[in-house]
Design a protein around this motif. Structure first.
Motif, PDB file in Angstrom:
ATOM      1  N   ILE A  11       0.863  -1.163  -0.148  1.00 21.27           N
ATOM      2  CA  ILE A  11      -0.091  -0.082  -0.134  1.00 21.27           C
ATOM      3  C   ILE A  11       0.859   1.328  -0.036  1.00 21.27           C
ATOM      4  CG2 ILE A  11      -1.757   1.198   1.400  1.00 21.27           C
ATOM      5  CD1 ILE A  11      -2.921  -1.318   2.217  1.00 21.27           C
ATOM      6  N   PHE A 280      -7.150  -3.667  -1.522  1.00 22.98           N
ATOM      7  CA  PHE A 280      -6.203  -2.396  -2.113  1.00 22.98           C
ATOM      8  C   PHE A 280      -6.186  -2.553  -3.591  1.00 22.98           C
ATOM      9  CE2 PHE A 280      -2.211  -0.812  -3.355  1.00 22.98           C
ATOM     10  CZ  PHE A 280      -2.580   0.691  -2.905  1.00 22.98           C
ATOM     11  N   VAL A 289      -8.303   2.063  -0.673  1.00 26.75           N
ATOM     12  CA  VAL A 289      -8.249   1.127   0.358  1.00 26.75           C
ATOM     13  C   VAL A 289      -9.638   0.831   0.528  1.00 26.75           C
ATOM     14  CG1 VAL A 289      -7.491   0.726   2.719  1.00 26.75           C
ATOM     15  CG2 VAL A 289      -6.106   2.245   1.046  1.00 26.75           C
ATOM     16  N   PHE A 305      -3.442   0.783   8.031  1.00 28.54           N
ATOM     17  CA  PHE A 305      -2.831   0.779   6.651  1.00 28.54           C
ATOM     18  C   PHE A 305      -3.229   2.268   5.992  1.00 28.54           C
ATOM     19  CE2 PHE A 305      -4.291  -3.618   7.336  1.00 28.54           C
ATOM     20  CZ  PHE A 305      -3.071  -4.104   6.962  1.00 28.54           C
ATOM     21  N   ALA A 306      -4.172   2.927   6.387  1.00 29.34           N
ATOM     22  CA  ALA A 306      -4.645   4.193   5.803  1.00 29.34           C
ATOM     23  C   ALA A 306      -3.655   5.303   6.534  1.00 29.34           C
ATOM     24  CB  ALA A 306      -5.885   4.306   6.050  1.00 29.34           C
TER      25      ALA A 306
END
Length: 404
Positions: A11, A280, A289, A305-306
């Motif tokens: 990511i 993703f 996402v 993740f974000a």
């Protein structure tokens, strides 16, 4: 299923720091510097007094008591135009510049004034209560490094360095789309089998806390055409966060609609709990996402993740927060093949150690546990049983680490 670290690396690879823009120092709180900030001035600009008292020559007061002649007064913002001669003193106040020839300050408590004479009862070595020029910083010195998210302290320093305008990275514009026929906005009529939407609001607040600008697209129904129209509204944003519908069930339409709209899907399963169905991909130039629809899973995945993706776009030097350590406040059983993120309370014991105690129920439907947690306790895949007092990795909430 993707391991958490591999998924986060993939990511992060899709994001880069956003271009810089210029903002006024008064509007710089929370922004991330795009270039090193150097001072335009020296602070203090001259040798200044740190106390109220008398500016003297250290050699004249080496043997106290001694009486000197007072030849002037120097409040802050003023100065003595001449040079101090042997046997002379100048009345000075905190922040006042030392006269030429003076090299020390005798505080007023150690002196007795009588008209133009002052008796020094206790001497002071050279440099006593003197703030030398450049003590804080000098012109041309780097005061704040690029990649730092500016605090109120940094704003004060930037202003003191005489920098009214700062170059900072543009805030990422993050589109947010919640999905599902079953969810309604807070305050709207609630029909049977419907639930109140929280994800969109939580994610918008999350994006703001991370330094981004949320763009709330609304709630998309479980209808491919309507969902496609709403997804198109994310084109041109720096990232699209969807909530719900990212799996491959009969009513999970997000993946399918994204593909129909030209999106490329990289992966959609993560070996973690909560939050297995995380997706993703990329819609044109916009990374996507896809977060789980469960509110707790959505926020936990956003944190893992974000948040690093937003930090990377903001140009922060370390987009992934450094891991913190604590000791367990209770026993934990062995873990399975998914990495576990346990909501926990964080306290400090009598020895100054941080103690993380996971809640006894970790059901991902319990948003109250998320709101009351201070951190997430990280349990690696196949972790053996752990005892109270064992060291564990944690993801703290707030305190400069992560605000969710």
């Amino acid at each position: 299923m993707q391991p958490v670290e591999d998924a986060r690396a993939r990511i992060l690879a899709a994001f880069a720091p956003l271009p810089a823009e210029t903002v006024n120092v008064a509007e710089a709180l929370g922004r991330v510097l795009a270039e090193d900030l150097t001072s335009r001035v020296t602070q203090p600009p001259k040798n200044l007094s740190a106390m109220d008292g008398y500016a003297v020559r250290a050699a004249d007061v080496a043997e106290a008591p001694v009486t000197l002649r007072v030849v002037g007064d120097v409040p802050a913002g003023s100065h003595y135009p001449g040079a101090l001669d042997v046997g002379e003193a100048v009345r000075i106040f905190t922040g006042g510049p030392l006269p030429a020839g003076a090299d020390t300050i005798v505080i007023q408590e150690n002196a007795t004034r009588d008209d133009d004479r002052v008796t020094i009862h206790q001497g002071a070595a050279a440099g006593t209560y003197v703030r030398p020029a450049g003590l804080d910083f000098t012109a041309g010195q780097i005061g704040i490094c690029a990649g730092r998210r500016l605090t109120s302290r940094d704003v004060g320093l930037a202003a003191a360095m005489n920098r009214p305008w700062l170059r900072v990275h543009r805030r990422p514009r993050v589109a947010i789309l919640a999905t599902g026929d079953e969810i309604v906005l807070p305050g709207d009529p609630l029909m049977e089998n419907q639930i109140v939407s929280s994800n969109g609001f939580a994610l918008a607040a999350f994006v703001q806390a991370c330094g981004g600008e949320p763009l709330h697209l609304g709630i998309a129904p479980d209808d491919a055409a309507a969902l496609g129209d709403m997804i198109d509204g994310a084109r041109g944003s720096d990232m699209l966060l969807t909530s719900g519908g990212a799996s491959v069930g009969q009513h999970d339409l997000v993946q399918d609609v994204l593909r129909r709209n030209g999106a490329e899907i990289d992966f959609w399963k993560i070996a973690m709990r909560p939050g297995k169905p995380l997706m993703f991909g990329r819609l044109g130039n916009t990374p996507v996402v896809g977060l789980p629809g469960n509110p707790v899973s959505s926020l936990v995945c956003a944190a893992i993740f974000a948040r690093p993706a937003i930090a990377r776009m903001l140009g922060q030097e370390s987009p992934v927060p450094e891991s913190a350590r604590a000791v367990l406040g209770c026993d934990l059983p062995a873990n399975d093949r998914r990495q576990d993120y346990l909501r926990a309370r964080l306290e400090t014991d009598g020895n100054g150690k941080q103690v993380a105690t996971p809640f006894n129920k970790q059901d991902s439907s319990m948003l109250t546990r998320m709101a009351r947690a201070d951190c997430l306790v990280v349990r690696p895949p196949e972790a053996p049983p752990a005892k109270a007092g064992d060291a564990v990795e944690i993801v703290p909430f707030g305190g400069g680490h992560l605000e969710i």
